[in-house]
Structure formats: structure tokens, C-alpha cells
Scaffold this active site. Sequence first.
Site, short mmCIF file in Angstrom:
data_model
loop_
_atom_site.label_atom_id
_atom_site.label_comp_id
_atom_site.label_asym_id
_atom_site.label_seq_id
_atom_site.Cartn_x
_atom_site.Cartn_y
_atom_site.Cartn_z
N LYS A 1 3.05 10.27 8.22
CA LYS A 1 2.42 9.77 9.44
C LYS A 1 3.11 10.34 10.69
O LYS A 1 2.89 11.48 11.06
CB LYS A 1 2.36 8.25 9.44
CG LYS A 1 1.34 7.68 8.45
CD LYS A 1 1.16 6.21 8.63
CE LYS A 1 0.12 5.64 7.66
NZ LYS A 1 -1.26 5.99 8.01
N ASP B 1 9.39 2.80 1.07
CA ASP B 1 8.21 3.49 1.58
C ASP B 1 8.16 3.28 3.09
O ASP B 1 7.78 2.22 3.57
CB ASP B 1 6.95 2.93 0.91
CG ASP B 1 5.66 3.52 1.46
OD1 ASP B 1 5.71 4.20 2.51
OD2 ASP B 1 4.60 3.29 0.87
N PHE C 1 0.86 -1.19 0.00
CA PHE C 1 0.00 0.00 0.00
C PHE C 1 0.89 1.23 0.00
O PHE C 1 1.75 1.37 0.86
CB PHE C 1 -0.91 0.02 1.23
CG PHE C 1 -1.89 1.17 1.23
CD1 PHE C 1 -3.09 1.07 0.55
CD2 PHE C 1 -1.59 2.36 1.88
CE1 PHE C 1 -3.99 2.14 0.53
CE2 PHE C 1 -2.47 3.42 1.87
CZ PHE C 1 -3.68 3.31 1.19
#
Length: 402
Positions: free
Chosen positions: A252, A223, A138
Site C-alpha cells: 500500500k 501484516d 484480512f
Amino acid sequence: MSWTPTREDFDRYMLPNYSPQRVIPVRGEGSRLWDQEGREYIDFAGGIAVNALGHNHPALVGALKEQGEKLWHLSNVYTNEPALRLARTLVENTFADRVFLCSSGGEANEAALKLARRYAHDVHGPEKDTIISFRQSFHGRTFFTVSVGGQPKYSQGFGPVPGGIEHATYNDLDSVRELISERTCAIMVEPMQGEGGVTPADPTFLQGLRELCNEYGALLIFDEVQCGVGRTGSLYAYMDYGITPDILTSAKALGGGFPIGAMMTTDEIGRVFVVGTHGSTYGGNPLASAVAYAAVETIRQPEVLKGVQQRHQLIREQLETLNQRFDCFSEIRGMGLLIGAEFNERYQERGRDVLAAAINEGLMLLVAGPNVLRFAPSLIIPEEDIREGMARLERAIASLTV
């Protein structure tokens, strides 16, 4: 006229692409939250690995208040001190020479993918454009990143997906060897898959990716949107593996709750992003940068990073105790304070049932798919909150009939 929003108002006013829980939190302190009715919850979700220092942390609140009285936004027609301060600390504490600031993980990954293709185009030629990613990965919700992500359900129904994207099997180096070629410009990988089930990469797998990229002149993109900024017990997960990527994305926890993202790379690769090749309206926003700088400077302290491993061990021990009682998990895995507990056949696809039962017991949790409980609490969550949260989880599981 006074008005207290309700959960029904979400269904009335918001698009139905989310289905939030019935409770509406209104206040947070540390690793605890309170809803509109004053009911308390322990937070094991951390805003999906965002609230790395919990709620209302004084360093972040102080940075926001101080910057909020100075300067909010300029655009990238000008630079600003907080953005430069943040970029410098990221460069000084990672492999990177250069930083691109943006507003989210999806934006950071979009920038990384565009940079990889632009570098390949300028250095090797337009035919070198293929990107390899992994099933169950993702990377965001932009059309490019959702297409690179290895979960087709997120890209279906939106028309033709971008070309030049191939998907291998995570932790299977042979599947990458079957796909890689001289046309490959980049391999994008999460050192630990988050949405795909909280699955850490095998060290030999990441090392093999690094070697394949070197062999074929491709860039290795890590990532670290979910697993970065202290989540694994190091500032970034690549440090745990001793494998350096060419490009790294972060978001995040980077802002500790304030929206911000970053893409980091080397001088050699970054030089192809000349003026006008890419941008972000809010990238480098002074408010976001000031809060992110405070977050990084707090999280990178040795005592905070060391505490992540101690808390990991405590959560793992508590989960193993639960498993001894209920025989509910087939595997407990993860790194640092990103932990997944996969249900066995007896509790198959009961993840969301456990989430609902946990809310009733005053505990906020996450899932990663229908079959994995995901834990991403504050990196500084007190041990007493861990123990109390686990007691609430125990009651939640006990309330389910199997």
C-alpha cells in the site's frame, strides 16, 4: 476516433467483481481530486491507505520520471540499483536483515506464509505446519491468504480451502492459548485490523502473542500492509508497540500509489528461501523500487511522522463534534491516520449510504464493513482540507433521515 469512457463502460467491459462509484476521477493534486466534469473532491480514502503522500507528489513524480528514462524492467535474472537501494533503506530503518520485493500486499503475505512453513519444515520437521490467524482479519485475495484471513465470505464458493489454518479471536489471548500447540508454525496478525473494522491491537495481546510464539517455537508475522509506512505515526506499527515480529509484510503506502510489496525478515529465517523456492515476475521492478524508495525516504522524516499524530487529533476532534450533533457514532478508534468511526444503533449499517451522500458533497470516504466509516487520508493532508472535508461529511450525514 476520440472516446471518453463512462461508468457504464465499466459494466460493459469489466468483470462485475467491483461496484465503483459513479464518478470517474481523472486528475489529483495533494489531497484533492477532480472528475471528468471538473468537479472537485477531498480525498479521505487515500486509495485505501495507499496514497500516503497524496496525489502527484513531486518526490514520487520526480523519481518515476528519472527512472522511467533509464530502466523499466529486467526480471530477477538480474538485480538493479533501485531495488537494492530500497532494500537497504528498509533494512536500515527496521528490525529486518533481509527483504523480498513483490508487487502487492497479497503477494507479500503469500511469501510470508510460505516462508514460515518452509522455515518450520526445514528446522523442526514437516509436522509443524499449522498457522493461527484471527477472525475478521484480512490478508489478501490469493487463495492461501484469503483462507488465512478470518472472513469466510471471501473464500466461499472456490472449493476446498488449504488445510492447517486455525482462527482465534482478535484481542483475546485465551482464544490463542486454546489453539496453539507444538504443530503451530506461525501466528499472523494485523497490529491494527483494517478491513475488519479499524481495530487496534491491545499491547498486552501482542506481547502475549510474542511470548506464545517464543514458547512454542512459532514465528510471529505482522501484516502491516495497511497500517505500515507511517500510517500510525511511526514508520511501522510494531515500533509503536515495542514488539518485534519475526516477519513483517508491507505494501500500500510503500509505493505511494505505485504497485509494490515487501516481505521482511531476519537472516536466520530468511536463509531457508534458497534459489528457486519463491519468486515474483515484477518483484524488485526498477520503476516501482525507485518510487518506493522516494516514498519511504520522505515519509520516515520526523516532521512527517510527527504531523500524522497532529492530524489524527484534529480528525478525532472533528468526529467527536459531529457525534455531539448527530449522535451517530458508538466508538471512534484507530491509530495515526487510520481511523474508524463505528455507527451506533440509530445509524446501523448506514455506512454505504453515508459514502454515497459524501460523494454528492464532494468527499471521498471508505467503509470497513457496513457499519464503520474508515478514514485513511494522505499523511500530509493540509489541515484546511481536513476541516473542509469534515464540513462536507457533516452535510452528508445531515442529508440522511434517521
